[in-house]
Design an enzyme around this catalytic site. Sequence first.
Site, PDB file in Angstrom:
ATOM      1  N   GLU A  85       9.497   2.439   6.785  1.00 50.49           N
ATOM      2  CA  GLU A  85       9.693   3.705   6.146  1.00 50.49           C
ATOM      3  C   GLU A  85      11.109   4.230   6.257  1.00 50.49           C
ATOM      4  O   GLU A  85      11.528   4.801   5.139  1.00 50.49           O
ATOM      5  CB  GLU A  85       8.728   4.792   6.603  1.00 50.49           C
ATOM      6  CG  GLU A  85       7.166   4.078   6.478  1.00 50.49           C
ATOM      7  CD  GLU A  85       6.013   4.917   7.139  1.00 50.49           C
ATOM      8  OE1 GLU A  85       5.719   5.881   6.257  1.00 50.49           O
ATOM      9  OE2 GLU A  85       5.602   4.395   8.046  1.00 50.49           O
TER      10      GLU A  85
ATOM     11  N   GLN B 154      12.581  -5.422   4.285  1.00 50.39           N
ATOM     12  CA  GLN B 154      11.862  -3.991   4.367  1.00 50.39           C
ATOM     13  C   GLN B 154      12.778  -2.954   3.904  1.00 50.39           C
ATOM     14  O   GLN B 154      12.564  -2.083   3.098  1.00 50.39           O
ATOM     15  CB  GLN B 154      11.380  -3.673   5.724  1.00 50.39           C
ATOM     16  CG  GLN B 154      10.163  -4.458   5.928  1.00 50.39           C
ATOM     17  CD  GLN B 154       8.981  -3.642   6.529  1.00 50.39           C
ATOM     18  OE1 GLN B 154       8.543  -2.461   5.978  1.00 50.39           O
ATOM     19  NE2 GLN B 154       8.613  -3.883   7.817  1.00 50.39           N
TER      20      GLN B 154
ATOM     21  N   ASN C  87      12.796  -9.450  13.685  1.00 42.29           N
ATOM     22  CA  ASN C  87      12.876 -10.432  12.820  1.00 42.29           C
ATOM     23  C   ASN C  87      13.857  -9.865  11.490  1.00 42.29           C
ATOM     24  O   ASN C  87      13.291  -9.294  10.646  1.00 42.29           O
ATOM     25  CB  ASN C  87      11.479 -10.937  12.128  1.00 42.29           C
ATOM     26  CG  ASN C  87      11.855 -12.081  11.083  1.00 42.29           C
ATOM     27  OD1 ASN C  87      12.728 -12.573  10.570  1.00 42.29           O
ATOM     28  ND2 ASN C  87      10.567 -12.850  10.596  1.00 42.29           N
ATOM     29  N   PRO C  88      15.241 -10.217  11.832  1.00 43.00           N
ATOM     30  CA  PRO C  88      16.053  -9.522  10.824  1.00 43.00           C
ATOM     31  C   PRO C  88      15.816  -9.966   9.376  1.00 43.00           C
ATOM     32  O   PRO C  88      16.134  -9.269   8.601  1.00 43.00           O
ATOM     33  CB  PRO C  88      17.401  -9.973  11.310  1.00 43.00           C
ATOM     34  CG  PRO C  88      17.304 -10.467  12.506  1.00 43.00           C
ATOM     35  CD  PRO C  88      15.808 -11.049  12.788  1.00 43.00           C
TER      36      PRO C  88
ATOM     37  N   THR D  28      12.756 -10.549   7.778  1.00 41.56           N
ATOM     38  CA  THR D  28      11.746  -9.580   7.253  1.00 41.56           C
ATOM     39  C   THR D  28      12.212  -8.122   7.251  1.00 41.56           C
ATOM     40  O   THR D  28      11.977  -7.268   6.483  1.00 41.56           O
ATOM     41  CB  THR D  28      10.605  -9.856   7.643  1.00 41.56           C
ATOM     42  OG1 THR D  28      10.565  -9.761   9.257  1.00 41.56           O
ATOM     43  CG2 THR D  28       9.837 -11.020   7.476  1.00 41.56           C
TER      44      THR D  28
ATOM     45  N   GLY E 200       0.827  -0.945   0.046  1.00 38.17           N
ATOM     46  CA  GLY E 200      -0.047  -0.132  -0.034  1.00 38.17           C
ATOM     47  C   GLY E 200       0.857   1.332   0.097  1.00 38.17           C
ATOM     48  O   GLY E 200       0.371   2.449  -0.633  1.00 38.17           O
TER      49      GLY E 200
HETATM   50 MO1  MOS Z   1       3.045   4.502   5.636  1.00 38.56          MO
HETATM   51  S1  MOS Z   1       3.234   6.121   4.554  1.00 38.56           S
HETATM   52  O1  MOS Z   1       2.476   5.347   7.030  1.00 38.56           O
HETATM   53  O2  MOS Z   1       1.918   3.557   4.984  1.00 38.56           O
END
Ligand code: MOS
Length: 750
Positions: free
Chosen positions: A711, A644, A637-638, A640, A242
Amino acid sequence: MTTSPIGSDTLRIDGPRKVTGLAQYTSDFNFPGMLYAVPVEAIIANGKLVALDTAAAEKMPGVRAIFHRANLGKIFRSTPAPGFDRVCLERRPPFEDDVIRYYGQYIALAVADTFEAAKAAADAVRATYSKEKPNVESRLEAGDDPDVVFTGYGPVPRLQSHRGDAAAAFDSAPVKLDETYVTPAETHNPLELHSSTAMWDGERLTLYDSTQGVVNMRSVLAQMFGLPKENVRVIAKFLGSGFGGKLYPWTHVPLAVAAARQLGKPVKLVVSRKMMFQTVGHRARTQQRIRLGATHEGKLLSLQHDYVYHLSMIDHYHEDCGEATPFHYSVPNLRVHFGRARRNIGATADMRGPGAVPGLYATESAMNEMAERLKIDPVRFRLFNEPKIDESNKLPFSSRHYVECLNLGAEKFDWSKRTPAVGSMKQDGLTLGWGMAGAAWIAGRFAAEANMQLRDDGSVRIACATQDIGTGTYTILAQLASQKTGVPVDKIEVDLGDSALPDGPISGGSLATSSVIPAVFKAADQAITSLMIVAVSTPGSHFLGHKPEDLAFEGGHIFVKAEGVAKGVAFGDVLRQANARLVTGSGSSEQTAFAPNPKFSMHSFGCHFVEVTWQPEIARLRVSRVVTVMDAGHILNPLTGRNQIQGAVVMGIGMALFEETTYDPQNGAPINSNLADYIMTVNADAPPIDVHFLDYPDKEINELGARGIGEIGLAGIAAAITDAVHHATGVRVRELPVKIEDILAAPLKT
Ligand code: MOS
């Protein structure tokens, strides 16, 4: 006895379901009698809908209805609430008035027996408009706003942060920098399109939706349709990501719900890829002026960050580019201020690292340029300006290891071999460019609740109405439950993605993991306490006659403390002996993010080191190597976790080199609204990405010390890449993305 799954590489428990196709994404759900809806999009970006001719469309085969303002039925506005509840970025319900404010705004909805019939009918609807020239101007100038503006997060002063006298300190600084950095509008392009399937049973509404927040979606829809929230159930079992675009409801959701209400049938609406560029949010274009003043030795004296972002005509989304500016470096004089420029565009929205990501592109680029002017290594320049506390609010950091990030990154990358002159590094006939930048992102918790069951077959169920958007939340919840119960992760049933479960957080802000930890642990403790009461009260039990407080629980076994765990009994046996199928426990944790009076300044930190290769003869630029170091608390969990960060770096290559939504000045349409023309990083563009975690637990955030990592991997990376591009080519690009024509001008010499 199983060893703890926390902190060790753990395979995704939902992996087999995904790779075998068993995982059901929202649009995979079909229901008897289900109809298909396709919206009709406005083809102007500014004006009014004067007339709508639906006659031909209504007569087409398989068509059930063409809905518009006169026949859709009432949709109320949702109202804002504190605490990240009822968030909805485009609050005007669809069809509320006849004003067209952006290209692609929905003006009607065709519903038919098949998707194809609905699409044909939508195409056959004829609209008449009164048109005005849209304003999609890319140069941004702050509009007429009061000093305090209303935003989705409540009132925000436009003078966001200040200390000392930034202007005077800049004027008298021995070394100055005054540059403007631009980031384009970017469109979220998760693989999975937005999708809503709505069905009513009397006054009860069930919605399958590709949402990053089933609980918030329930609250918003309850308001839009005037229902008690218990009457609304929202389900999102699997998401094809998303990136923030699916955090909150968009206008297609109430359209599907309203159509289902009118027709008394389930209605499925899947947004097209083109609509993804128009009606479901995007990252705002930003224009950021950075002024830095420093001593010749490299001590920062002044930092001014003035930014403007675009936003839609009537919404309030705040692109908080100044989020990280006030605390990232030590500087006695600082001023952060913003303005807004209204445009005929769809609503702007959160996109991975909202605010901080474009903001850090600007501030970190300026730091690199200043380092160059000072002839100081950019890593050393940053180390030299490391703050002891958060200078914006005088609070200590809960856990900050930025210096170690920089040092470790430099070591892993071999940064000491960098020769600063442009084009001075060569390898295999290619020119190398090396650049770096720092990163930061918020940390904290949303409110969360969880429920745990311990069952007589030795299995465990953990339930929480959060979602797994592809990041690994199913697996994290299983790891947390496993940690407390001793049951292996693959024997734990995780139930999420359903608003009927205990309220869970949005999958946003990189806060889901930190939010659920206390709730899951408290739920487990309560279930174990309940189990102990069963143990001491069951006739024939080994524990009969003991007090619950004499007992302990470890590795799935209950035992008398004085006897030791070797004499323990498996919890399933205890339950079977009592003829109990299960015991349950509930737990909750409160929101700490955005608290009014925090005791600590809580953030994650990190840095990126980037190598590009440049072939001036054929103007070929590649990102060839990335080293990223993250200080994001304890990493649960290194495996996953690394995924990310790698994904974020890949997205950052797109931010630096490819991604840009372009608006047609004539009709206001996003013109590259498809995956052929909107360029994103693909496998062939992705270099080796070496990710390191420092793994210092931040105990201020939760008992495991885990912050979040969704993020932060995207923060700073674009500044590191553009700095590497400069090092290779001599060209400073201050408007993203770097285009071939920007660097074609690079000298061939060197
Ligand atoms: Mo993130 S922009 O808070 O899905």
